[in-house]
Design an enzyme around this catalytic site. Structure first.
Site, PDB file in Angstrom:
ATOM      1  N   ARG A  26      17.417  49.690  -0.778  1.00  0.00           N
ATOM      2  CA  ARG A  26      18.870  49.824  -0.826  1.00  0.00           C
ATOM      3  C   ARG A  26      19.558  48.525  -1.214  1.00  0.00           C
ATOM      4  O   ARG A  26      19.215  47.464  -0.732  1.00  0.00           O
ATOM      5  CB  ARG A  26      19.391  50.308   0.521  1.00  0.00           C
ATOM      6  CG  ARG A  26      18.879  51.708   0.799  1.00  0.00           C
ATOM      7  CD  ARG A  26      19.228  52.213   2.167  1.00  0.00           C
ATOM      8  NE  ARG A  26      18.552  53.502   2.367  1.00  0.00           N
ATOM      9  CZ  ARG A  26      19.060  54.525   3.041  1.00  0.00           C
ATOM     10  NH1 ARG A  26      20.251  54.415   3.592  1.00  0.00           N
ATOM     11  NH2 ARG A  26      18.385  55.637   3.156  1.00  0.00           N
ATOM     12  N   SER A 144      16.756  70.447  20.249  1.00  0.00           N
ATOM     13  CA  SER A 144      17.423  69.601  19.266  1.00  0.00           C
ATOM     14  C   SER A 144      17.394  70.271  17.890  1.00  0.00           C
ATOM     15  O   SER A 144      16.332  70.690  17.419  1.00  0.00           O
ATOM     16  CB  SER A 144      16.697  68.248  19.233  1.00  0.00           C
ATOM     17  OG  SER A 144      17.297  67.376  18.314  1.00  0.00           O
ATOM     18  N   LYS A 255      35.096  56.970  11.642  1.00  0.00           N
ATOM     19  CA  LYS A 255      35.161  57.767  10.411  1.00  0.00           C
ATOM     20  C   LYS A 255      36.579  58.334  10.256  1.00  0.00           C
ATOM     21  O   LYS A 255      37.452  57.625   9.817  1.00  0.00           O
ATOM     22  CB  LYS A 255      34.033  58.786  10.409  1.00  0.00           C
ATOM     23  CG  LYS A 255      32.674  58.040  10.314  1.00  0.00           C
ATOM     24  CD  LYS A 255      31.429  58.870  10.439  1.00  0.00           C
ATOM     25  CE  LYS A 255      30.203  57.956  10.426  1.00  0.00           C
ATOM     26  NZ  LYS A 255      28.940  58.656  10.730  1.00  0.00           N
TER      27      LYS A 255
HETATM   28  C1  LIG Z   1      27.753  58.093  11.476  1.00  0.00           C
HETATM   29  C2  LIG Z   1      27.167  59.019  12.480  1.00  0.00           C
HETATM   30  C3  LIG Z   1      27.005  58.631  13.815  1.00  0.00           C
HETATM   31  C4  LIG Z   1      27.212  57.212  14.234  1.00  0.00           C
HETATM   32  O1  LIG Z   1      28.538  56.888  14.313  1.00  0.00           O
HETATM   33  P1  LIG Z   1      28.980  55.360  14.136  1.00  0.00           P
HETATM   34  O2  LIG Z   1      30.272  55.291  14.836  1.00  0.00           O
HETATM   35  O3  LIG Z   1      29.040  55.100  12.676  1.00  0.00           O
HETATM   36  O4  LIG Z   1      27.917  54.536  14.801  1.00  0.00           O
HETATM   37  C5  LIG Z   1      26.631  59.566  14.739  1.00  0.00           C
HETATM   38  N1  LIG Z   1      26.373  60.843  14.388  1.00  0.00           N
HETATM   39  C6  LIG Z   1      26.474  61.247  13.115  1.00  0.00           C
HETATM   40  C7  LIG Z   1      26.180  62.661  12.777  1.00  0.00           C
HETATM   41  C8  LIG Z   1      26.853  60.348  12.116  1.00  0.00           C
HETATM   42  O5  LIG Z   1      26.908  60.732  10.842  1.00  0.00           O
END
Ligand SMILES: *Cc1c(COP(=O)(O)O)cnc(C)c1O
Length: 437
Positions: A26, A144, A255
């Site tokens: 990467r 899971s 996010k």
């Molecule tokens: C990105 C992600 C996380 C982790 O979240 P961060 O706040 O970026 O550490 C957890 N679960 C899923 C499904 C994700 O895509």
């Protein structure tokens, strides 16, 4: 230099060489985000002298552009001025700062749960939440989903509990396993509400019904849905009206909420137990006040404003529609994620490079192990900050890249914007795999 060091170093070098051979080494692009002009950013090509170039970001997980939202930036600046940069230690040492108390109250209200606990990231919340909850139950059996995120897999591993993997989103299979385990045994079902690589959505109501029928606890990762779905941005379970029947909701502040951090929301007993037992919470410094403050501002804003959510969905639909009309192999789903199948690691990387160099469009290649081999793809995430002109540029650029690299087009289909339910209009996943071979 100690000559022995060379033999150590060779192992690292050959580990890197293996990744390069497998075409999954990467390289990170140097991108300078612009709070005001997002999704426009500055790209500094590596090892090149000339000035940074303006590019359009099409793969950010700052899904709603909240990272640059006025209220969010102001909240951070205000908290920084008042409280300084750091938190001063773990909560055990420094106590709990007020912005994080307010953030946890905001989050418990968001999900209609009596309590919430904030961690330094979503990854850590899953590791801590899943492993602590299940290891405090006697002889717990974890179910899971096969496509769960790495942080959930690590949580399951760390718990030391027995686990069973259920086929992705297959409630029939889940029921078989639950039935076999018997009603007496402690059980935890862990799954995501929205899977970020394919963009498909879990049958949350059916999973909850099974959990009730077989007396299991439920743990859902709503990382790719919080802020973006549900009347107040609480996620898919809120939209489906089953939030109160889920035991533990996990989310990220990084996010849809555009900041940093993660959390769980659950009953007071569960939250207090995780707070008291999880080393991933106890032994690490908590989020700084400014981060807690801006995350809270984002959560609060999106509770009351549906504008970003509506435009987000609109732009995602518009993008899918335009790419399909141009014959690009867009995977079908009912979410804001727009995966375009390439099916080969090297060509996926080439497509991404060409988009950036020739068209000033940044879309990171998604390769193994993030997705299965031969399903390498470009994962496009339209935001409310993209507009129609951005979409037109994107279509033109992708068509050029597909032609230049000889990637297969699928039959172009013009889908009326408002009838996305028409099944014949969609490319299905296996078809696209074949098309890419
Ligand atoms: C990105 C992600 C996380 C982790 O979240 P961060 O706040 O970026 O550490 C957890 N679960 C899923 C499904 C994700 O895509």
């Amino acid at each position: 230099m100690n000559p022995m060091a060379l033999t150590y170093d060779q192992h690292f070098q050959s580990a890197i060489a293996r990744l390069k051979m497998e075409k999954r080494y990467r390289v990170f692009a140097n991108l300078e985000r612009d709070a005001v002009r997002f999704p426009t950013a500055l790209w500094r090509p590596e090892g090149e002298e000339h000035a940074p170039r303006e590019v359009t970001i099409w793969c950010s997980n700052d899904y709603l552009g909240m990272g640059g939202h006025r209220a969010v930036v102001d909240a951070a600046r205000d908290a920084l001025d008042r409280h300084g940069a750091g938190a001063g230690g773990t909560r055990n040492i420094s106590g709990t700062h007020n912005p994080i108390v307010e953030l946890e109250a905001e989050l418990s209200d968001l999900h209609g749960k009596p309590a919430a606990l904030v961690f330094t990231s979503g990854w850590i919340s899953n590791l801590a939440g899943i492993s602590t909850v299940s290891s405090l139950l006697p002889n717990c059996l974890i179910f899971s989903d096969a496509l769960n995120h790495n942080s959930m897999i690590e949580g399951v591993r760390r718990s030391g509990c027995e686990k069973q993997i259920w086929r992705h989103n297959d409630v029939g299979h889940l029921e078989e396993l639950l039935k076999a385990a018997g009603n007496e045994r402690a059980k935890l079902i862990v799954f995501e509400s929205l899977y970020s690589m394919d963009g498909d959505i879990a049958p949350v109501a059916e999973i909850v019904a099974l959990a009730e029928k077989y007396n299991a606890l439920t743990y859902v990762d709503e990382v790719h849905a919080v802020g973006m779905y549900g009347a107040r941005g609480g996620g898919i379970c809120q939209r489906e009206g089953v939030e109160d029947r889920i035991d533990i909701i996990e989310g990220t502040l990084a996010k849809g909420f555009g900041a940093l951090g993660g959390y769980i929301a659950a009953s007071p007993a569960i939250v207090d137990a995780v707070r008291s037992y999880a080393p991933q919470f106890i032994f690490t410094t908590t989020l700084p006040p400014m981060v807690a403050a801006c995350a809270r501002a984002a959560v609060r804003h999106l509770k009351h404003s549906g504008e970003e959510r509506a435009r987000h969905q609109h732009m995602a639909m518009l993008t899918k529609h335009a790419l399909r009309a141009a014959g690009l192999p867009v995977m079908d789903n009912k979410s804001h994620i727009v995966p375009v199948m390439v099916g080969d690691a090297a060509r996926c990387k080439e497509a991404s490079d060409l988009l950036l160099r020739r068209h000033s469009i940044y879309i990171q290649p998604i390769n193994y192990p993030t997705v299965a081999l031969s399903t390498e793809r470009l994962r496009i995430t339209p935001t409310p900050r993209h507009n129609e002109a951005h979409v037109a540029e994107l279509v033109e650029a992708l068509v050029d890249v597909w032609s230049s690299l000889g990637l297969p087009f699928v039959e172009a289909k013009v889908i009326p914007m408002r009838s996305r339910a028409a099944p014949e209009a969609h490319c299905t996943y296996p078809e696209m795999k074949r098309a890419a071979e």
